[in-house]
Design a protein around this motif. Structure first.
Motif, short mmCIF file in Angstrom:
data_model
loop_
_atom_site.label_atom_id
_atom_site.label_comp_id
_atom_site.label_asym_id
_atom_site.label_seq_id
_atom_site.Cartn_x
_atom_site.Cartn_y
_atom_site.Cartn_z
N ALA A 153 0.83 -1.21 0.00
CA ALA A 153 0.00 0.00 0.00
C ALA A 153 0.87 1.25 0.00
N LEU A 154 1.93 1.24 0.81
CA LEU A 154 2.83 2.39 0.86
C LEU A 154 3.53 2.59 -0.49
N ARG A 155 3.93 1.50 -1.10
CA ARG A 155 4.57 1.59 -2.41
C ARG A 155 3.62 2.17 -3.45
N LEU A 156 2.36 1.76 -3.39
CA LEU A 156 1.38 2.25 -4.35
C LEU A 156 1.14 3.75 -4.22
N ILE A 157 0.99 4.23 -3.01
CA ILE A 157 0.68 5.65 -2.86
C ILE A 157 1.87 6.53 -3.23
N THR A 158 3.09 6.10 -2.93
CA THR A 158 4.25 6.91 -3.30
C THR A 158 4.54 6.84 -4.79
N THR A 159 4.05 5.79 -5.45
CA THR A 159 4.23 5.66 -6.90
C THR A 159 3.20 6.48 -7.66
N HIS A 160 1.95 6.42 -7.20
CA HIS A 160 0.86 7.06 -7.94
C HIS A 160 0.55 8.48 -7.46
N ILE A 161 1.08 8.86 -6.29
CA ILE A 161 0.94 10.25 -5.82
C ILE A 161 2.34 10.75 -5.52
N PRO A 162 3.10 11.14 -6.54
CA PRO A 162 4.52 11.46 -6.36
C PRO A 162 4.81 12.82 -5.75
N ASP A 163 3.79 13.56 -5.33
CA ASP A 163 3.99 14.87 -4.71
C ASP A 163 3.60 14.78 -3.24
N ILE A 164 4.54 15.05 -2.34
CA ILE A 164 4.29 14.86 -0.92
C ILE A 164 3.20 15.80 -0.40
N TYR A 165 3.11 17.02 -0.95
CA TYR A 165 2.06 17.95 -0.51
C TYR A 165 0.68 17.45 -0.92
N VAL A 166 0.57 16.96 -2.14
CA VAL A 166 -0.71 16.41 -2.61
C VAL A 166 -1.11 15.22 -1.75
N LEU A 167 -0.14 14.35 -1.46
CA LEU A 167 -0.44 13.15 -0.68
C LEU A 167 -0.94 13.50 0.72
N LEU A 168 -0.20 14.37 1.40
CA LEU A 168 -0.58 14.73 2.77
C LEU A 168 -1.85 15.57 2.82
N SER A 169 -2.24 16.16 1.69
CA SER A 169 -3.45 16.98 1.65
C SER A 169 -4.70 16.14 1.40
N LYS A 170 -4.53 14.84 1.13
CA LYS A 170 -5.68 13.99 0.94
C LYS A 170 -6.58 14.02 2.17
#
Length: 249
Positions: free
Chosen positions: A43-60
């Motif tokens: 799951a961690l690999r998937l999210i870092t692969t498909h959401i490559p921007d840390i700001y976008v990811l943490l803003s989910k």
């Protein structure tokens, strides 16, 4: 791309019993429910692969303010009670940089103490804002701004105060916005001179990850400064211009 230090931080943040549900939910969201893994590492690999921007990811939306605040508090990091989600995101990323980057990304004589000297102007959200401001006004001043540069739902409230009165215009489509901006610039021979330092341009993000750029500068007509430029760009970069001064001076 998300750095190794940020991946290590995400592992601390999400790979635990309290936040495992959030991690799996993010993985489903990142793959649009195509991959429904129950393996935390996958799951961690998937999210870092498909959401490559840390700001976008943490803003989910799945990553709440409470989750970020608790993470910072448990690590004795600075997390004042007067905050927004964007503030917490910036603090978490800065914490990861301070705690992890020295052992992962630095080499030679660089030490972790240098990381603490990073100023607010180096935050990615402010760097993005400065780059956007430079790009937008360079195109605008060169009469190169086009419809593809604006969001389809762009809006504009334009007020021109001159010696002969006040003219107000409301635009509700991208085409109207572009026409109004271009016409005003050509009519008064405007040149927009944004302040591209940190004091003059900064970025903000709301709890849903929408991006706001705040800019200041001066407004010129031929060789004269005719006003100041106070430019809060609408969410997701839609331009919204506010100027003060007399364009007919």
């Amino acid at each position: 791309m998300i750095s190794d230090s940020q991946k290590k931080g995400l592992r601390e943040l999400l790979l635990n019993d309290n936040n495992l549900t959030v991690l799996l939910q993010l993985a489903k969201c990142a793959t649009k429910n195509v991959c429904k893994t129950e393996d935390p590492e996958e799951a961690l690999r998937l999210i870092t692969t498909h959401i490559p921007d840390i700001y976008v990811l943490l803003s989910k939306r799945a990553i709440t303010k409470e989750l970020l605040f608790t993470y910072l508090s448990n690590r004795r990091a600075d997390a004042a009670t007067d905050f927004s989600k964007a503030d917490l995101i910036a603090k978490v990323i800065q914490y990861w940089k301070q705690e992890h980057q020295s052992s992962i990304e630095l080499s030679g004589d660089q030490t972790s103490s240098s990381l603490h000297n990073q100023s607010e102007e180096d935050y990615p959200i402010h760097k993005i804002a400065r780059k956007f401001g430079e790009w937008f006004f360079e195109r605008f001043n060169a009469d190169a701004l086009s419809l593809v540069d604006l969001w389809a739902d762009a809006t504009l409230h334009l007020t021109i105060r001159a010696s002969d009165g006040i003219n107000e215009l409301e635009c509700t489509t991208a085409a109207e916005v572009l026409s109004a901006l271009t016409s005003a610039k050509q009519q008064f021979d405007f040149y927009f001179n944004p302040n591209l330092t940190h004091a003059g341009i900064q970025g903000r993000m709301d709890s849903y990850g929408q991006f706001l750029v705040i800019r200041f500068g001066t407004l010129h007509s031929r060789d004269s400064c005719v006003g100041i430029l106070n430019v809060p760009s609408g969410y997701c970069g839609t331009p919204w211009l506010t100027t003060t001064g007399n364009p007919k001076k």
